[in-house]
Write a protein that holds these residues in place. Sequence first.
Motif, PDB file in Angstrom:
ATOM      1  N   GLN A  15       0.935  -1.335   0.143  1.00 14.39           N
ATOM      2  CA  GLN A  15      -0.077  -0.031  -0.063  1.00 14.39           C
ATOM      3  C   GLN A  15       0.885   1.363   0.014  1.00 14.39           C
ATOM      4  O   GLN A  15       0.738   2.208  -0.610  1.00 14.39           O
ATOM      5  CB  GLN A  15      -0.911  -0.011   1.176  1.00 14.39           C
ATOM      6  N   ILE A  16       1.915   1.150   0.693  1.00 11.89           N
ATOM      7  CA  ILE A  16       2.962   2.558   0.815  1.00 11.89           C
ATOM      8  C   ILE A  16       3.463   2.543  -0.440  1.00 11.89           C
ATOM      9  O   ILE A  16       3.616   3.661  -1.039  1.00 11.89           O
ATOM     10  CB  ILE A  16       3.965   2.220   1.965  1.00 11.89           C
ATOM     11  N   MET A  17       3.889   1.471  -1.106  1.00 15.50           N
ATOM     12  CA  MET A  17       4.627   1.572  -2.526  1.00 15.50           C
ATOM     13  C   MET A  17       3.585   2.135  -3.366  1.00 15.50           C
ATOM     14  O   MET A  17       3.969   2.883  -4.264  1.00 15.50           O
ATOM     15  CB  MET A  17       5.189   0.222  -3.086  1.00 15.50           C
ATOM     16  N   ALA A  51       8.755   2.773  -7.924  1.00 17.75           N
ATOM     17  CA  ALA A  51       7.691   2.476  -6.945  1.00 17.75           C
ATOM     18  C   ALA A  51       6.605   1.702  -7.847  1.00 17.75           C
ATOM     19  O   ALA A  51       5.740   0.960  -7.164  1.00 17.75           O
ATOM     20  CB  ALA A  51       6.768   3.679  -6.300  1.00 17.75           C
ATOM     21  N   ILE A  52       6.653   1.841  -9.276  1.00 16.88           N
ATOM     22  CA  ILE A  52       5.599   0.897  -9.947  1.00 16.88           C
ATOM     23  C   ILE A  52       6.523  -0.397 -10.345  1.00 16.88           C
ATOM     24  O   ILE A  52       5.648  -1.164 -11.053  1.00 16.88           O
ATOM     25  CB  ILE A  52       5.111   1.856 -11.071  1.00 16.88           C
ATOM     26  N   LEU A  53       7.711  -0.737 -10.099  1.00 14.79           N
ATOM     27  CA  LEU A  53       8.154  -2.125 -10.720  1.00 14.79           C
ATOM     28  C   LEU A  53       7.627  -3.165  -9.992  1.00 14.79           C
ATOM     29  O   LEU A  53       7.158  -2.977  -8.678  1.00 14.79           O
ATOM     30  CB  LEU A  53       9.668  -1.658 -10.222  1.00 14.79           C
ATOM     31  N   PRO A  54       7.637  -4.197 -10.503  1.00 13.42           N
ATOM     32  CA  PRO A  54       7.195  -5.432  -9.521  1.00 13.42           C
ATOM     33  C   PRO A  54       8.054  -5.816  -8.626  1.00 13.42           C
ATOM     34  O   PRO A  54       9.284  -5.550  -8.634  1.00 13.42           O
ATOM     35  CB  PRO A  54       7.301  -6.779 -10.735  1.00 13.42           C
ATOM     36  N   MET A  55       7.533  -6.131  -7.187  1.00 14.23           N
ATOM     37  CA  MET A  55       8.426  -6.410  -6.088  1.00 14.23           C
ATOM     38  C   MET A  55       8.055  -7.687  -5.516  1.00 14.23           C
ATOM     39  O   MET A  55       7.035  -8.190  -5.646  1.00 14.23           O
ATOM     40  CB  MET A  55       7.887  -5.192  -5.000  1.00 14.23           C
ATOM     41  N   PHE A  56       8.994  -8.177  -5.291  1.00 16.45           N
ATOM     42  CA  PHE A  56       9.031  -9.705  -4.933  1.00 16.45           C
ATOM     43  C   PHE A  56       9.903  -9.796  -3.346  1.00 16.45           C
ATOM     44  O   PHE A  56      10.808  -9.232  -3.198  1.00 16.45           O
ATOM     45  CB  PHE A  56       9.714 -10.545  -5.666  1.00 16.45           C
ATOM     46  N   ILE A  57       9.272 -10.464  -2.444  1.00 14.41           N
ATOM     47  CA  ILE A  57       9.566 -10.516  -1.204  1.00 14.41           C
ATOM     48  C   ILE A  57      11.045 -11.215  -1.205  1.00 14.41           C
ATOM     49  O   ILE A  57      11.278 -12.194  -1.800  1.00 14.41           O
ATOM     50  CB  ILE A  57       8.786 -11.187  -0.180  1.00 14.41           C
ATOM     51  N   ALA A  58      12.003 -10.351  -0.452  1.00 13.77           N
ATOM     52  CA  ALA A  58      13.452 -10.743  -0.428  1.00 13.77           C
ATOM     53  C   ALA A  58      13.794 -11.470   0.844  1.00 13.77           C
ATOM     54  O   ALA A  58      14.307 -12.510   1.069  1.00 13.77           O
ATOM     55  CB  ALA A  58      14.353  -9.755  -0.682  1.00 13.77           C
ATOM     56  N   ASN A  59      13.306 -10.883   1.792  1.00  9.69           N
ATOM     57  CA  ASN A  59      13.554 -11.468   3.387  1.00  9.69           C
ATOM     58  C   ASN A  59      12.536 -10.900   4.303  1.00  9.69           C
ATOM     59  O   ASN A  59      11.889  -9.863   4.046  1.00  9.69           O
ATOM     60  CB  ASN A  59      14.957 -11.050   3.748  1.00  9.69           C
TER      61      ASN A  59
END
Length: 149
Positions: free
Chosen positions: A52-54, A98-106
């Motif tokens: 939501q923040i992103m 901020a609009i790039l795909p984001m994947f959980i890293a850790n």
Amino acid sequence: TSNDDINSVDLEDYETQIKVLKSENESLKEQIQNLNGDYSVYLQQADKTSRQIMKLIGERNMDHLKAEYNAEFEVSDDKIFFTSANNLNSAGFPFEQAILPMFIANLNIQSEVIEIGYYLDDLKKRERYLVTFVYDKDGNFKYIYIGDN
């Protein structure tokens, strides 16, 4: 018969030890289940809030970001600079990322903070960025830092 007495005492001791170990085993299994459940809850809450923040950053909705998440930041040169721990400013985060795909890293749960890191993949430039969202132990957003900290 004294040999039988010794064997029966040993057998009772072993049975008692087995009962104690079984009880400890069950207790440890429950603790592991509870930990797994806690991590799942932390992960779900932190991930939802981070996304939501992103989204707000991508929309450049700074007023909502400040009001909804009590975020402290400055905006300059198409970047957002969050005030982080010890009032040190993090590196600027470009709005375009901020609009790039984001994947959980850790996911890092400590006694005072919860950190959830994401990889942002820019497929056109073939670059990957690491951003980390930091929350207090109650799950309230604190700040974002860019790259490895």
